[in-house]
Design an enzyme around this catalytic site. Structure first.
Site, mmCIF file in Angstrom:
data_model
loop_
_atom_site.group_PDB
_atom_site.id
_atom_site.type_symbol
_atom_site.label_atom_id
_atom_site.label_comp_id
_atom_site.label_asym_id
_atom_site.label_seq_id
_atom_site.Cartn_x
_atom_site.Cartn_y
_atom_site.Cartn_z
ATOM 1 N N CYS A 124 0.845 -1.204 0.000
ATOM 2 C CA CYS A 124 0.000 0.000 0.000
ATOM 3 C C CYS A 124 0.879 1.253 0.000
ATOM 4 C CB CYS A 124 -0.917 -0.058 1.229
ATOM 5 S SG CYS A 124 -1.639 1.500 1.740
ATOM 6 N N CYS A 152 0.170 3.981 2.542
ATOM 7 C CA CYS A 152 0.576 3.553 3.899
ATOM 8 C C CYS A 152 2.018 3.950 4.168
ATOM 9 C CB CYS A 152 0.435 2.036 4.057
ATOM 10 S SG CYS A 152 -1.263 1.442 3.922
#
Ligand SMILES: [Zn+2]
Length: 139
Positions: A62, A65
């Site tokens: 991700c 993230c």
């Protein structure tokens, strides 16, 4: 058990879940930036704290993230003693991801006294995230 480096004296400190109080460096007494990893087994202990806890649901694949992770670490440092960050890898802990409805990540869940009080989906810039967390940090 997490190893947390002291930002003042660089001592490396072993810090376990602390239900009451905050971790301090035994050498110089500085408050430590409280960022830990948790899994299904340690989640309850790590989210039981006398300061607000921000749970960061993340995954290695991700991109956003990876943007929010250093922001959280920076906030944990500048608000040490008033905030704990608990990082949960959703791929390794699908049960926790399901329990918190983490379909979209990054997801930040703010927990105080064992209760979810706020959640933020997506990577906010540092200033916006700090603004969002201000009432939590001030309490
Ligand atoms: Zn120290």
């Amino acid at each position: 058990m997490t190893i947390i480096g002291c930002p003042t004296c660089n001592a490396r400190n072993r810090v376990g879940p602390i239900a009451h109080g905050i971790p301090r460096c035994p050498r110089c007494k500085s408050t430590l930036p409280w960022v830990v990893d948790a899994d299904t087994d340690t989640f309850t202990a790590e989210t039981t704290a006398s300061v607000p806890v921000v749970v960061d649901f993340w995954a290695a694949w991700c991109g956003p993230c990876r943007m929010i992770s250093p922001v959280l670490e920076d906030l944990a440092k500048s608000h040490s003693g008033h905030l704990k960050v608990v990082k949960v890898d959703v791929d390794a802990n699908p049960g926790l991801a399901t329990r918190f409805g983490a379909q979209s990540i990054p997801l930040l869940v703010v927990i105080r006294d064992g209760q979810e009080i706020d959640r933020v989906v997506g990577a906010l810039p540092r200033a916006a995230l700090e603004q969002r967390l201000r009432p939590v940090l001030a309490a």
